[in-house]
Design an enzyme around this catalytic site. Structure first.
Site, short mmCIF file in Angstrom:
data_model
loop_
_atom_site.label_atom_id
_atom_site.label_comp_id
_atom_site.label_asym_id
_atom_site.label_seq_id
_atom_site.Cartn_x
_atom_site.Cartn_y
_atom_site.Cartn_z
N GLU A 1 0.78 -1.24 0.00
CA GLU A 1 0.00 0.00 0.00
C GLU A 1 0.81 1.29 0.00
OE1 GLU A 1 -4.11 -1.66 2.10
OE2 GLU A 1 -2.78 -0.36 3.27
N GLU B 1 -6.28 -7.79 -0.33
CA GLU B 1 -6.92 -7.55 0.96
C GLU B 1 -8.38 -7.19 0.71
OE1 GLU B 1 -5.11 -4.85 3.71
OE2 GLU B 1 -3.06 -5.51 3.25
#
Length: 415
Positions: A210, A307
């Protein structure tokens, strides 16, 4: 009596054994059993909160540090290295074991994604404690025994690549400043050299989790880092998949980059962190999941949703950060109240209402349908201390996560 051919074969085998044993096991390329991420469907789960801490996954650990402990950096800073090491060593040795890997395999998974921070490799003059790699070594052996593939995920980079507590240090994004990228390359290379030779199990590695482009990470510099990562992987095991985060951009925006390099785009999709998505009813949540599945089909590379979860709200204690309130109950500026958190704060999914349980199962099934339309998924996360909707182990036990993952109570909702 052995034939001459048998005797020759035995001599050759003995010599091979001697030579093999002379090579350190961590430097040895195992029998290759690579995964074709272009064609195979990834079905897996993250081992969040194990080797990289998050307050909402294991709130009991953060209670040791009082109000000042909001991430792994500040927890270790408050406790001091000796006490932090004692607490974390106990956690690492007990939170995930061989039994967890066995359960994951029995639930029909084929992959686990294991987050690890750069400080497991090197964190000079910083509060972090190390020792995680011993347990990551164990995890590779446990995965091998359970028949699972592993993706190593560099979850935290020096300076923080996103400013989130899950990077190890909450606050301003300082990655790409000073020597932080060079240190990240060094940490990545150390992990790659240690684990990619275990190619019968470790079939992929993620460059960094991320990196927050909308939050200030420079996209051009991120691509330069990715280029260095690709060189490292190709020099060790060119068959390994290299997962690259989309940086919170549309996956199709990466079209044309690093094609033919065994690259898999990693995108993360949560509904509770968006004021529009969190307001939806279950029918709209399902439609939104299916629409996202269609969106990622626009990528020219494999895409795995690395995710996602079953929770529909941000009610889980500490989910937005240590002691930060929720959008769902209207406690954020300019955020209307959508409902009462009730039993969604902590505990088991068994404590949810019948309607909430039904909605959770339906939402999970819709996401499975959506993400398998491309290249698959990795659920966040396997285990928590009590976060309804987020805990796959608990969801499986309560019949809210399909087992096997192809089982459907609601049909194909994205058809």
């Amino acid at each position: 009596m052995l034939s001459r051919l048998s005797q020759t074969a035995l001599v050759a085998l003995s010599l091979m054994t001697v030579l093999t044993e002379a090579v350190p096991s961590r430097m040895r390329i195992q029998t290759r059993d690579s995964v074709n991420y272009q064609s195979e469907i990834v079905r897996g789960v993250n081992l969040g909160g194990w080797l990289v801490l998050e307050p909402w996954i294991t709130p009991s650990i953060f209670e040791n540090g009082g109000g000042a402990a909001v991430d792994e950096w500040t927890l270790a800073e408050v406790l001091g290295k000796d006490k932090a090491r004692a607490i974390l060593s106990q956690h690492w040795s007990s939170f995930i074991t061989q039994d967890d890997f066995n359960q994951i395999a029995q639930a029909g998974m084929n992959h686990v994604r294991i987050p690890v921070g750069y400080w497991a490799v090197s964190a000079p003059d910083e509060p972090y404690v190390d020792g995680q790699l011993e347990f990551l070594d164990n995890a590779i052996s446990w995965a091998r025994a359970a028949g699972l593939k592993v993706m190593i995920d560099l979850h935290g980079a020096p300076g923080s690549q996103n400013g989130f507590d899950n990077s190890g240090r909450k606050g301003p994004i300082a990655w790409q400043q000073g020597d932080t990228v060079a240190r990240t390359v060094d940490a990545f290379k150390a992990l790659a050299e240690r684990y990619l030779p275990e190619s019968d199990v470790v079939t992929a590695i993620e460059a960094v989790n991320e990196p927050n482009i909308p939050g200030g990470v420079n996209e051009g510099q991120l691509k330069e880092y990715y280029n260095q990562v690709l060189e490292v992987v190709h020099s060790i095991n060119p068959d390994a998949g290299v997962f690259l985060s989309d940086g919170f951009l549309a996956t199709a925006s990466w079209n044309g980059y690093a094609n033919g390099e065994n690259v898999v785009m990693d995108t993360h999709h949560y509904h509770m962190f968006d004021n529009t998505l969190i307001s939806l009813d279950i029918n709209a949540h399902v439609r939104a999941a299916c629409e996202f599945g269609n969106q990622i089909k626009g990528s020219d590379k494999p895409v795995v949703v690395g995710e996602w979860t079953g929770a529909l709200t941000d009610c889980t204690k500490h989910l937005n950060g240590k002691d930060i309130p929720t959008r769902y109950e209207g406690q954020w500026a300019n955020s209307p109240r959508y409902g009462d958190c009730g039993n969604k704060r902590q505990g088991s999914s068994s404590g949810l209402s019948e309607q909430e349980r039904s909605d959770t199962r339906r939402f999970i099934e819709a996401q499975l349908d959506a993400y398998e339309g491309k290249n698959g998924w990795l659920f966040w996360t396997w285990k928590t201390e009590g976060a309804p909707g987020w805990d796959m182990q608990d969801l499986l036990a309560n019949g809210l996560f399909p087992n096997p993952p192809t089982e459907r109570q609601y049909g194909n909702q994205c058809a």
